[in-house]
Design a protein around this motif. Sequence first.
Motif, PDB file in Angstrom:
ATOM      1  N   ASP A  99       0.850  -1.176   0.030  1.00  0.00           N
ATOM      2  CA  ASP A  99       0.055   0.005   0.043  1.00  0.00           C
ATOM      3  C   ASP A  99       0.773   1.217  -0.095  1.00  0.00           C
ATOM      4  O   ASP A  99       2.251   1.132  -0.030  1.00  0.00           O
ATOM      5  N   ILE A 101       0.621   5.138   1.569  1.00  0.00           N
ATOM      6  CA  ILE A 101      -0.036   6.182   2.713  1.00  0.00           C
ATOM      7  C   ILE A 101       0.614   7.602   2.513  1.00  0.00           C
ATOM      8  O   ILE A 101       1.767   7.746   2.568  1.00  0.00           O
ATOM      9  N   ASP A 106      -3.087   9.076   8.340  1.00  0.00           N
ATOM     10  CA  ASP A 106      -4.450   8.840   8.927  1.00  0.00           C
ATOM     11  C   ASP A 106      -4.630   7.456   9.548  1.00  0.00           C
ATOM     12  O   ASP A 106      -4.271   6.568   8.862  1.00  0.00           O
ATOM     13  N   GLN A 108      -7.091   5.437  10.210  1.00  0.00           N
ATOM     14  CA  GLN A 108      -8.064   4.662   9.667  1.00  0.00           C
ATOM     15  C   GLN A 108      -7.277   4.122   8.261  1.00  0.00           C
ATOM     16  O   GLN A 108      -7.433   2.940   7.966  1.00  0.00           O
ATOM     17  N   ARG A 109      -6.721   5.002   7.576  1.00  0.00           N
ATOM     18  CA  ARG A 109      -6.139   4.644   6.371  1.00  0.00           C
ATOM     19  C   ARG A 109      -4.774   3.570   6.573  1.00  0.00           C
ATOM     20  O   ARG A 109      -4.626   2.677   5.776  1.00  0.00           O
ATOM     21  N   ASP A 112      -6.395   0.300   7.441  1.00  0.00           N
ATOM     22  CA  ASP A 112      -6.863  -0.441   6.088  1.00  0.00           C
ATOM     23  C   ASP A 112      -5.551  -1.043   5.276  1.00  0.00           C
ATOM     24  O   ASP A 112      -5.669  -2.318   5.105  1.00  0.00           O
TER      25      ASP A 112
END
Length: 257
Positions: A99, A101, A106, A108-109, A112
Motif C-alpha cells: 500500500d 499512505i 491517517d 484509519q488509512r 486499512d
Amino acid sequence: MNRQNAIIIEDEVPAARLLHSMVSRIRPEWNITILPGSVDDAIAWFASHPHPDLIFLDIQLADGNSFDFLSSAKPSSAIIFTTAYDQYAVRAFTVNSIDYILKPVDEQRLSDAILKYETLQDCGRPLPDDYLATLLDALQPRDKRYRTRFLISGIDRFWSLQVNDIAYFYSENKVTFAVTRTGQEHIIDLSLSRLMEQLDPDRFFRANRQVIVCITAIDHAEPYFNGKIVVTVRPPYKNKITISEEKLTAFKQWLNF
C-alpha cells in the motif's frame, strides 16, 4: 495472524514516533522497531539482522531516496510506503507494493493498509519473484527534467549559476554550498536531499551526508579503513570525502556507467 516483525524507516523522528504509536495501537502484539531514517544506517542494519516481515518505508530519506536503500539492502520484506510525496503513487500501486499512505498518516488509512497486508498473508500469497525489481523500477523518475542552473543572490545583484560549472555541493551547519570548478562557493537554498531530487544522477552522486560530487570533479579514489574509500576532487574539498562500504558498489557502478 502470527506475531509480525515490522520496521519503520523514516527520516523525521516525530513522524517515526507517531507512526510507531499508531501501529502499536492497531496491532499491539506486533514487534515494531524504528530505524534511523538514513540510507546508510538502514543498509547497515539489514546487513546484520534478519529481515522483518513488513517495512513502513518513507520515499525520501535523510541521505537519499529509498531506491538507494532497496537496491543495496535487497529486503525480502513486504513494503508499505509512507511519504509526503505523491509523485510515485500510481506506479507504487501498480507494482504490487502492499500500500501507499500519504502524510500526514491517517490512522484509519493505516489500519486499512495493515489489514490488506494481513489478508495477503492469510491467503498464503507470496511476494512475486520480481517484487523488488518492480518496486525499484517504480521509484525511478520518468521523463524527468533535471535542474540546469541556480539563481544566486549577492549584496547588490543576482546571477545565474550553471550546474555544469559546479564541482560539488557540501552541507555545513545546515547550510548548503555549491563549489564551482574555479573554487568559488555559493550558498544554495536547498538541502542535499532536495538537491538529489533535482540533479541528474548520471552526473552527481551523494557520497555521504555532507557531500554530493560531480563525476567530472573526481580526480581519484583510494582505500580507507573499515572498507571505506576516500575520494579526491578538484578543486580540493577541505575535509576527506569518504564513501562507506555499503555505498561502495553503487559508487563503482556510477563511475563505470
